[in-house]
Design a protein around this motif. Structure first.
Motif, PDB file in Angstrom:
ATOM      1  N   ASN A 101      -2.016  -0.684  11.009  1.00 26.39           N
ATOM      2  CA  ASN A 101      -2.921  -0.020  10.063  1.00 26.39           C
ATOM      3  C   ASN A 101      -3.472  -1.140   9.195  1.00 26.39           C
ATOM      4  O   ASN A 101      -2.983  -1.387   8.099  1.00 26.39           O
ATOM      5  CB  ASN A 101      -2.156   1.005   9.230  1.00 26.39           C
ATOM      6  CG  ASN A 101      -3.041   1.616   8.152  1.00 26.39           C
ATOM      7  OD1 ASN A 101      -4.255   1.625   8.266  1.00 26.39           O
ATOM      8  ND2 ASN A 101      -2.422   2.108   7.087  1.00 26.39           N
ATOM      9  N   PRO A 102      -4.474  -1.847   9.680  1.00 27.08           N
ATOM     10  CA  PRO A 102      -4.904  -3.062   8.976  1.00 27.08           C
ATOM     11  C   PRO A 102      -5.800  -2.739   7.784  1.00 27.08           C
ATOM     12  O   PRO A 102      -6.241  -1.598   7.641  1.00 27.08           O
ATOM     13  CB  PRO A 102      -5.726  -3.780  10.056  1.00 27.08           C
ATOM     14  CG  PRO A 102      -6.311  -2.674  10.856  1.00 27.08           C
ATOM     15  CD  PRO A 102      -5.301  -1.553  10.849  1.00 27.08           C
ATOM     16  N   PRO A 103      -6.082  -3.733   6.945  1.00 30.16           N
ATOM     17  CA  PRO A 103      -7.079  -3.514   5.894  1.00 30.16           C
ATOM     18  C   PRO A 103      -8.415  -3.209   6.573  1.00 30.16           C
ATOM     19  O   PRO A 103      -8.739  -3.858   7.565  1.00 30.16           O
ATOM     20  CB  PRO A 103      -7.144  -4.882   5.194  1.00 30.16           C
ATOM     21  CG  PRO A 103      -5.914  -5.604   5.602  1.00 30.16           C
ATOM     22  CD  PRO A 103      -5.534  -5.080   6.936  1.00 30.16           C
ATOM     23  N   GLY A 110       1.053  -6.271   9.912  1.00 29.91           N
ATOM     24  CA  GLY A 110       0.693  -5.893   8.545  1.00 29.91           C
ATOM     25  C   GLY A 110       1.563  -4.717   8.140  1.00 29.91           C
ATOM     26  O   GLY A 110       1.072  -3.658   7.769  1.00 29.91           O
ATOM     27  N   THR A 111       2.850  -4.943   8.215  1.00 34.48           N
ATOM     28  CA  THR A 111       3.803  -3.829   8.093  1.00 34.48           C
ATOM     29  C   THR A 111       3.867  -3.231   6.683  1.00 34.48           C
ATOM     30  O   THR A 111       4.225  -2.070   6.516  1.00 34.48           O
ATOM     31  CB  THR A 111       5.191  -4.289   8.607  1.00 34.48           C
ATOM     32  OG1 THR A 111       5.973  -3.159   8.955  1.00 34.48           O
ATOM     33  CG2 THR A 111       5.937  -5.123   7.580  1.00 34.48           C
ATOM     34  N   GLY A 112       3.508  -3.997   5.666  1.00 31.33           N
ATOM     35  CA  GLY A 112       3.503  -3.467   4.286  1.00 31.33           C
ATOM     36  C   GLY A 112       4.862  -2.925   3.893  1.00 31.33           C
ATOM     37  O   GLY A 112       5.876  -3.624   3.971  1.00 31.33           O
ATOM     38  N   LEU A 166       0.847  -1.180   0.000  1.00 30.82           N
ATOM     39  CA  LEU A 166       0.000   0.000   0.000  1.00 30.82           C
ATOM     40  C   LEU A 166       0.892   1.242   0.000  1.00 30.82           C
ATOM     41  O   LEU A 166       1.945   1.228   0.640  1.00 30.82           O
ATOM     42  CB  LEU A 166      -0.814  -0.034   1.300  1.00 30.82           C
ATOM     43  CG  LEU A 166      -2.121   0.704   1.339  1.00 30.82           C
ATOM     44  CD1 LEU A 166      -3.155  -0.065   0.527  1.00 30.82           C
ATOM     45  CD2 LEU A 166      -2.617   0.810   2.777  1.00 30.82           C
ATOM     46  N   THR A 171      -1.925   8.041   8.355  1.00 34.24           N
ATOM     47  CA  THR A 171      -1.193   7.075   9.178  1.00 34.24           C
ATOM     48  C   THR A 171      -0.075   7.748   9.981  1.00 34.24           C
ATOM     49  O   THR A 171       0.398   7.206  10.970  1.00 34.24           O
ATOM     50  CB  THR A 171      -0.671   5.939   8.272  1.00 34.24           C
ATOM     51  OG1 THR A 171      -1.792   5.447   7.513  1.00 34.24           O
ATOM     52  CG2 THR A 171      -0.078   4.795   9.051  1.00 34.24           C
ATOM     53  N   PRO A 182       1.880   4.490   1.544  1.00 32.02           N
ATOM     54  CA  PRO A 182       1.580   5.093   2.854  1.00 32.02           C
ATOM     55  C   PRO A 182       0.751   6.369   2.706  1.00 32.02           C
ATOM     56  O   PRO A 182       0.983   7.172   1.797  1.00 32.02           O
ATOM     57  CB  PRO A 182       2.957   5.401   3.418  1.00 32.02           C
ATOM     58  CG  PRO A 182       3.871   4.446   2.750  1.00 32.02           C
ATOM     59  CD  PRO A 182       3.315   4.255   1.366  1.00 32.02           C
ATOM     60  N   ASN A 223       6.507   1.387   6.591  1.00 27.98           N
ATOM     61  CA  ASN A 223       6.479   2.822   6.913  1.00 27.98           C
ATOM     62  C   ASN A 223       6.317   3.103   8.399  1.00 27.98           C
ATOM     63  O   ASN A 223       6.963   4.000   8.943  1.00 27.98           O
ATOM     64  CB  ASN A 223       5.377   3.536   6.107  1.00 27.98           C
ATOM     65  CG  ASN A 223       4.010   2.913   6.295  1.00 27.98           C
ATOM     66  OD1 ASN A 223       3.898   1.702   6.460  1.00 27.98           O
ATOM     67  ND2 ASN A 223       2.980   3.709   6.279  1.00 27.98           N
ATOM     68  N   ILE A 224       5.460   2.319   9.075  1.00 33.25           N
ATOM     69  CA  ILE A 224       5.198   2.595  10.492  1.00 33.25           C
ATOM     70  C   ILE A 224       6.417   2.215  11.338  1.00 33.25           C
ATOM     71  O   ILE A 224       6.942   3.040  12.091  1.00 33.25           O
ATOM     72  CB  ILE A 224       3.948   1.817  10.966  1.00 33.25           C
ATOM     73  CG1 ILE A 224       2.707   2.330  10.226  1.00 33.25           C
ATOM     74  CG2 ILE A 224       3.776   1.932  12.473  1.00 33.25           C
ATOM     75  CD1 ILE A 224       1.436   1.569  10.529  1.00 33.25           C
ATOM     76  N   ALA A 267      -4.216  -5.706   1.118  1.00 30.45           N
ATOM     77  CA  ALA A 267      -3.892  -4.666   2.104  1.00 30.45           C
ATOM     78  C   ALA A 267      -5.074  -3.743   2.371  1.00 30.45           C
ATOM     79  O   ALA A 267      -5.011  -2.869   3.235  1.00 30.45           O
ATOM     80  CB  ALA A 267      -2.712  -3.843   1.599  1.00 30.45           C
TER      81      ALA A 267
HETATM   82  N1  GLN Z   1       1.539  -0.470   7.415  1.00 27.84           N
HETATM   83  C1  GLN Z   1       1.323  -0.100   6.055  1.00 27.84           C
HETATM   84  C2  GLN Z   1       0.694   1.289   5.998  1.00 27.84           C
HETATM   85  O1  GLN Z   1       0.296   1.822   6.983  1.00 27.84           O
HETATM   86  C3  GLN Z   1       0.487  -1.117   5.320  1.00 27.84           C
HETATM   87  C4  GLN Z   1      -0.914  -1.184   5.804  1.00 27.84           C
HETATM   88  C5  GLN Z   1      -1.709  -2.228   5.059  1.00 27.84           C
HETATM   89  O2  GLN Z   1      -1.185  -2.930   4.206  1.00 27.84           O
HETATM   90  N2  GLN Z   1      -2.967  -2.298   5.370  1.00 27.84           N
HETATM   91  O3  GLN Z   1       0.591   1.875   4.966  1.00 27.84           O
END
Ligand code: GLN
Length: 290
Positions: free
Chosen positions: A195-197, A127-129, A96, A102, A98, A132-133, A219
């Motif tokens: 920051n979940p889906p 769900g770190t993607g 995703l 967020t 950022p 960024n966090i 995501a």
């Molecule tokens: N942690 C990432 C973000 O905040 C990914 C979040 C996600 O994939 N839902 O953008």
């Protein structure tokens, strides 16, 4: 000798016109970002040498990238870059992009960590993607122990790249896992952030093309009400948190009430509170383990 028929100004104007016709927002910004990427330069260089000559190969490359943007691919994926918490982040289609909302989530966690002045805080990002966090936390709230988990290996590759890009000295442990499945009950975190889906399945089609055609669905989507992942986090996080530890989750417009009552009903958390984003919309829920 290479024939130099094009200059950057001409090509940018050509792209702006195409973008305008296709209703692409911020046409100049998009065209300029793609141009500086092609030229491997900074945006400031464009103003210093606005009519820089380009080779045929460079011009063709620029035009090919413009075509991708015309097909609604986000410019961040095209140039492989975005900014979050004033830090550079590499992004590709596996993660995703950022969002500014967020940043509020990161700031809340950052303040909590800095206020408590505790070192070696154990912080988990689920769900770190793109990372960024957790990368921003490692940068701005250093000397803790950081872990980022994600179900997608491709996303973790991006996250690791971002830790390097931002020269994180404190190591971040990245794990490929579906939620908490990788932990035994003995794992006690001081902070869990996510920051979940949170998009309703039925809302996916209504999203702008850039998102629905290009960002990873995994995501974004979280069941009929968009609450599947958030409920999962509330149902399970406390098992892996020490007493008084913090759980912080981002959610969507309109979900505040049901998430708050779900967290209260669970009976495992105290000090349940909501934080608004910069547009004044309820955006984050925070709570502490009883
Ligand atoms: N942690 C990432 C973000 O905040 C990914 C979040 C996600 O994939 N839902 O953008």
């Amino acid at each position: 000798m290479v024939k130099t028929q094009w200059d950057s100004k001409q090509l940018i104007i050509e792209a702006i016109n195409l973008f305008k016709k296709a209703n692409i927002p911020k046409p100049r910004l998009n065209a300029e970002l793609i141009m500086v990427y092609c030229m491997n330069k900074e945006r400031i260089d464009l103003y210093v040498d606005y009519k820089k000559k380009l080779t045929r190969i460079e011009a063709n490359y620029f035009r090919a990238l413009i075509q991708r943007r015309l097909k609604k691919e986000p410019v961040q994926y095209i140039i492989g870059r975005t900014e979050f918490m004033s830090l550079p982040f590499y992004v590709n289609k596996h993660v995703l992009i950022p969002r500014p909302e967020t940043e509020v989530l990161v700031e809340q966690v950052m303040n909590h960590v800095l206020e408590n002045k505790k070192r070696n805080y154990r912080i988990l990002d689920i769900g770190t993607g793109s990372g960024n966090i957790i990368v921003s936390l490692a940068k701005y709230a250093p000397k803790c122990l950081y872990m980022g988990i994600d179900i997608s290996n491709a996303a973790l590759k991006v996250a690791k790249k971002n830790a390097k890009l931002n020269k994180i000295k404190d190591d971040i442990k990245f794990l490929n896992a579906d939620g908490f499945e990788c932990f035994s009950r003995r794992r006690h975190f001081d902070v869990i952030v996510s920051n979940p889906p949170y998009i309703k399945s039925s809302d996916l089609n209504g999203l702008q093309d850039e998102i629905k055609m290009h960002e990873p669905c995994i995501a974004l989507e979280a069941g009929e009400e968009g609450l599947d992942k958030i409920r999962y986090l509330i149902d399970n996080s406390y098992k892996f948190m020490r007493k008084n530890a913090l759980l912080t989750i981002e959610f969507a417009y309109g979900q505040c009430k049901s998430i708050k009552s779900y967290a209260i009903k669970k009976g495992k958390y105290k000090h349940i509170r909501i934080v608004k984003d910069l547009s004044g919309i309820d955006r984050i829920i925070m709570m502490n383990r009883k």
